[in-house]
Design a protein around this motif. Structure first.
Motif, PDB file in Angstrom:
ATOM      1  N   TYR A 427      17.529 -38.732 -15.592  1.00 57.59           N
ATOM      2  CA  TYR A 427      16.808 -39.360 -15.823  1.00 57.59           C
ATOM      3  C   TYR A 427      15.313 -39.022 -15.458  1.00 57.59           C
ATOM      4  O   TYR A 427      13.894 -38.601 -15.946  1.00 57.59           O
ATOM      5  N   SER A 431      12.312 -37.112 -16.752  1.00 59.45           N
ATOM      6  CA  SER A 431      11.065 -37.593 -17.009  1.00 59.45           C
ATOM      7  C   SER A 431       9.749 -37.850 -16.723  1.00 59.45           C
ATOM      8  O   SER A 431       8.556 -37.870 -17.489  1.00 59.45           O
ATOM      9  N   SER A 458      21.696 -45.464 -20.350  1.00 59.16           N
ATOM     10  CA  SER A 458      21.745 -45.658 -21.979  1.00 59.16           C
ATOM     11  C   SER A 458      21.205 -45.422 -22.852  1.00 59.16           C
ATOM     12  O   SER A 458      19.808 -45.918 -22.958  1.00 59.16           O
ATOM     13  N   THR A 459      20.970 -44.029 -23.177  1.00 59.92           N
ATOM     14  CA  THR A 459      19.510 -43.682 -23.965  1.00 59.92           C
ATOM     15  C   THR A 459      18.976 -44.489 -24.784  1.00 59.92           C
ATOM     16  O   THR A 459      19.554 -44.813 -26.293  1.00 59.92           O
ATOM     17  N   ASP A 460      17.791 -44.506 -24.974  1.00 58.34           N
ATOM     18  CA  ASP A 460      17.437 -45.811 -26.430  1.00 58.34           C
ATOM     19  C   ASP A 460      16.573 -44.616 -28.029  1.00 58.34           C
ATOM     20  O   ASP A 460      16.271 -43.747 -26.971  1.00 58.34           O
ATOM     21  N   PRO A 461      17.813 -44.958 -28.831  1.00 53.85           N
ATOM     22  CA  PRO A 461      16.737 -43.877 -29.275  1.00 53.85           C
ATOM     23  C   PRO A 461      15.289 -43.275 -29.996  1.00 53.85           C
ATOM     24  O   PRO A 461      14.571 -42.540 -30.192  1.00 53.85           O
ATOM     25  N   THR A 462      14.771 -44.866 -29.173  1.00 50.08           N
ATOM     26  CA  THR A 462      13.149 -44.722 -29.927  1.00 50.08           C
ATOM     27  C   THR A 462      12.888 -43.887 -28.435  1.00 50.08           C
ATOM     28  O   THR A 462      11.374 -44.477 -28.408  1.00 50.08           O
ATOM     29  N   ASP A 463      12.841 -43.846 -27.150  1.00 44.25           N
ATOM     30  CA  ASP A 463      12.735 -43.893 -25.929  1.00 44.25           C
ATOM     31  C   ASP A 463      11.563 -41.835 -26.062  1.00 44.25           C
ATOM     32  O   ASP A 463      12.111 -41.543 -26.484  1.00 44.25           O
TER      33      ASP A 463
END
Length: 474
Positions: A427, A431, A458-463
């Protein structure tokens, strides 16, 4: 006006050959009441491929019609069947209810893993089995993924199917290389109890024990046996090696053993199996056979700083599709002779010297059909040209498991990857690159549908990172 039925059979058949998937043709013609068209279609039903279908696909109604209205007409003609694990239950149920458990003329069966995205249907290479704990081992590859369904519902499905009456007519059986055939629960269980006609097998077995047990059961009837072994040694406290002497393969003409892992005690475990295909020939004769071939052979020696070394032997021109642990010192790339033009999968590894831009230029030219690229190198690049984009026109899968951030930048910013749909990476470097080089990285990120992070993120959909991957589905 000329109507469809006015056309000669040759032209109708030419038109039928252009319909994909073939099941669509069968569902459109068989059962409509036109005997001529039905007969032409039924004559083409000797080989059926159902791998186009996938979970939540738009083909649900098509498949319902295939099982209810088409299969009853054609099952007696089917000689070859290719399908995914998802279809095993339906095809087995149909056979039990309609034709005494088996298709009478079916001789070749191939079972594949379901690899398509449930939203777009795009085929993926990587799953969720990254086996991260194993990467400390010397010269260890991410691929193959090895979906061993020992603790999953699919294990029961495959185990039940291979023991079912459907297997009675099968002569040739193939299982997806990335799918491990479940081990037997008890010593007296049989791998294929209904398959007295089975003579050709291509499968993956987890341990050498399973390979020896299968050959003890079926060796006397096999003509060819191809097996992939993720762990080419016996389980602990196993007595498998003592049973090799009891294996009899009088008709075996072709034996293929594939392993993408290191093979401990090769002489003890693998050589006795190789002798099965050439009865009564000793080990020295097998070795000498390499030197009597008229085909050209090349040998490459390489050593690394991790106390590992390797000797790679290649037939030339190379007929394989995969190269593993290729370093800067690999001398055989020659873009003019197309020596390795068949290669579609490569793993690049070096802990002595970084992979520079010019090395990747050479790889792209020498391997024009490359689809999967895996890079292992923690050393920083010394040369970073700002221009001269490299192009891998067919690359779909990029694996950057253990790298210096330079290589992520190399591929996402300084390489043209028009077909890239799958990326495995940590990640943090991803990034960082997107934050520092958003415009350069944007093009290669647009079509990626499968984004795998090496770390357990755990990817936040709002990332905001995901804004660069509009095609990704979680």
């Amino acid at each position: 006006m000329i109507e469809l039925l006015d056309l000669p059979n040759e032209l109708l058949l030419a038109m039928m050959n252009k319909v994909e998937p073939r099941v669509l043709l069968f569902c459109s013609i068989i059962g409509i009441g036109n005997n001529r068209l039905e007969q032409l279609a039924i004559d083409k039903c000797r080989s059926i491929d159902l791998t186009f279908d996938y979970r939540q696909s738009p083909h649900e109604q098509l498949m319902e019609r295939f099982y209810s209205h088409v299969l009853p007409y054609i099952y007696k003609n089917i000689q070859s069947l290719t399908l995914t694990i998802d279809h095993l239950s339906d095809i087995s149920t149909f056979a039990e209810e309609n034709c005494d458990g088996t298709f009478p003329k079916l001789t070749h069966l191939k079972i594949m893993l379901p690899r398509k995205c449930h939203i777009t249907g795009t085929t993926s290479t990587l799953g969720n089995n990254m086996i991260s704990s194993m990467h400390g081992r010397c010269l260890f590859s991410v691929l193959p993924q090895l979906s061993g369904f020992d603790m999953m519902e699919s294990s029961l499905t495959i185990s039940a199917f291979r023991c079912s009456r459907f297997m009675r007519s099968i002569i040739s059986f193939e299982l997806d290389e990335d799918c491990v055939l479940p081990s037997l629960a008890k010593d007296d269980d049989l791998f294929f109890p209904q398959s007295s006609r089975l003579t050709h097998i291509r499968i993956t077995l987890l341990f050498l024990d399973d390979c020896i047990r299968l050959l003890n059961q079926l060796g006397s009837q096999l003509y060819s046996f191809a097996v992939s072994l993720p762990y080419p040694s016996p389980r602990q406290n196993s007595n498998a090696m003592s049973r090799i002497a009891s294996i009899s393969c009088p008709y075996l003409k072709e034996l293929t053993i594939t392993s993408y892992r290191n093979i401990p005690q090769y002489e003890r475990y693998i050589v006795p199996l190789l002798q099965l295909s050439v009865p009564h020939i000793d080990t020295d004769t097998i070795r000498q056979s390499f030197f009597h071939q008229e085909q050209s052979v090349a040998c490459v020696l390489d050593y690394f700083n991790n106390d590992c070394g390797q000797c790679q032997i290649f037939s030339l021109p190379f007929i394989g599709t995969r190269l593993d642990f290729i370093s800067n010192r690999f001398p055989l790339f020659d873009e003019n002779k197309n020596t390795f033009s068949n290669v579609t999968t490569i793993l690049l590894f070096d802990d002595v010297k970084p992979f520079e831009h010019d090395f990747f230029v050479l790889v792209s030219r020498a391997l024009p059909h490359l689809k999967s690229l895996e890079v292992f190198n923690r050393l920083e690049q010394q040369e970073k040209p700002a221009t001269n984009l490299i192009k891998f026109p067919h690359l779909t899968t990029l694996i950057l498991y253990d790298i210096h951030i330079n290589y992520a930048e190399q591929f996402l910013c300084r390489t043209h990857l028009p077909c890239l749909v799958e990326l495995l990476i940590h990640y943090e470097p991803l990034s960082t690159i997107i934050a520092q080089h958003p415009e350069e990285a944007k093009t290669n990120c647009l079509k990626i549908e499968f984004l795998h992070f090496v770390d357990d993120v755990s990817t936040d959909p709002t990332d905001p990172l995901l804004d660069f991957f509009p095609s990704v589905h979680f």
